[in-house]
Design an enzyme around this catalytic site. Structure first.
Site, PDB file in Angstrom:
ATOM      1  CE1 TYR A  51      -4.136  -1.565  -0.341  1.00  0.00           C
ATOM      2  CE2 TYR A  51      -3.126  -3.179   1.105  1.00  0.00           C
ATOM      3  CZ  TYR A  51      -4.129  -2.816   0.225  1.00  0.00           C
ATOM      4  OH  TYR A  51      -5.114  -3.718  -0.102  1.00  0.00           O
ATOM      5  CD  GLN A  84     -17.107  -0.676  -7.845  1.00  0.00           C
ATOM      6  OE1 GLN A  84     -16.841  -1.867  -7.638  1.00  0.00           O
ATOM      7  NE2 GLN A  84     -17.540  -0.243  -9.012  1.00  0.00           N
ATOM      8  CG  ASN A  85     -11.888   3.982  -8.324  1.00  0.00           C
ATOM      9  OD1 ASN A  85     -11.934   2.782  -8.591  1.00  0.00           O
ATOM     10  ND2 ASN A  85     -12.218   4.907  -9.203  1.00  0.00           N
ATOM     11  CG  HIS A 102     -14.225  -1.023  -2.225  1.00  0.00           C
ATOM     12  ND1 HIS A 102     -14.263  -1.211  -3.589  1.00  0.00           N
ATOM     13  CD2 HIS A 102     -15.292  -1.687  -1.725  1.00  0.00           C
ATOM     14  CE1 HIS A 102     -15.305  -1.963  -3.901  1.00  0.00           C
ATOM     15  NE2 HIS A 102     -15.939  -2.259  -2.792  1.00  0.00           N
ATOM     16  N   GLY A 168     -16.741   3.195 -15.724  1.00  0.00           N
ATOM     17  CA  GLY A 168     -15.494   2.446 -15.554  1.00  0.00           C
ATOM     18  C   GLY A 168     -15.593   1.219 -14.682  1.00  0.00           C
ATOM     19  CB  THR A 169     -17.406  -0.460 -12.521  1.00  0.00           C
ATOM     20  OG1 THR A 169     -17.634  -1.733 -11.901  1.00  0.00           O
ATOM     21  CG2 THR A 169     -18.688   0.344 -12.509  1.00  0.00           C
ATOM     22  CB  SER A 170     -17.319  -4.967 -16.036  1.00  0.00           C
ATOM     23  OG  SER A 170     -16.625  -5.596 -14.969  1.00  0.00           O
TER      24      SER A 170
END
Length: 230
Positions: A51, A84-85, A102, A168-170
């Protein structure tokens, strides 16, 4: 209200590697080694260093036109971003109303109290850094196998959406992918993603869907110009 769900694709245009692409981060690391509570206990050094490197890379990147377009939209519309980033590119572009599902890379938290969150200056966390409560600090990131603490709030916001945008997410990562299920059936959904629409898991969505099959940095500014007219 315009509610926007963003995923790794919007940050990819800033040069941040995604986790799931063939050349992404997980191509070089096993999830079990760097992104689980067990890994932090078993090999704290490796997790902290992983990280630290993500944080260093983040500080070397800048928001792209997609981030700036969403911040501009917020000046005239009621906008909430659910991301989600774990990067802070939305904030650095100027967006204010953001829910991080997240976690946030530029924050640490107590290993004893999930709500005891502190910012980190720079990119490097030391192995023995401690919170004021005496516990070792850990990345403020939701590891695999951990609950998503902001999911309930995100679901509530999704239910209030008059327009829902997915960038930008599937829709493969749960529980975030399930947010589209909370959107009212009369609210239009826009999906900005360069992938073939057939590869986007939207079959369970009953809403009217408009696909913009472009990279976020190209497609989002175009969409924002349309949303400004609403």
């Amino acid at each position: 209200m315009i509610v926007i769900l963003t995923g790794a694709g919007i940050s990819k245009d800033s040069g941040i590697a995604t986790f799931r692409d063939s050349d992404g981060l997980w191509a070089n690391y096993r999830i079990e080694d760097v992104c689980t509570p067990e890994a932090l206990i078993r090999n704290r050094r490796q997790v902290i260093e992983f990280y630290n490197q993500r944080r260093k890379e983040l500080l070397e990147t800048e928001p792209n036109p997609a981030h700036y377009a969403l911040a501009e939209l917020e000046k005239t519309k009621d906008v909430t971003i659910i991301t989600q980033n774990i990067d802070d590119l939305h904030e650095r572009a100027g967006s204010k109303n953001i829910i991080h599902l997240h976690g946030e890379l530029r924050k640490l938290r107590s290993s004893r109290n999930d709500n005891a969150i502190v910012p980190i200056s720079g990119w490097q966390q030391q192995l023995d850094d401690r919170h004021s409560d005496g516990s070792l600090l850990r990345p403020h990131v939701v590891f695999f196998g951990e609950a998503v603490p902001n999911m309930e709030e995100a679901a509530r916001i999704a239910m209030e959406a008059d327009v829902f945008v997915i960038i930008g997410t599937s829709l493969n990562v749960y529980p975030a992918a399930g947010l589209a299920n909370y959107v009212r059936s009369d609210a239009p959904i826009y999906i900005v993603d360069p992938a073939d629409p057939a590869n986007v898991k939207s079959g369970y969505i009953q809403n009217k869907i408009t696909y913009i099959q472009e990279r976020a940095a190209v497609g989002v500014p175009k969409l924002v110009e349309e949303l400004k007219k609403l």
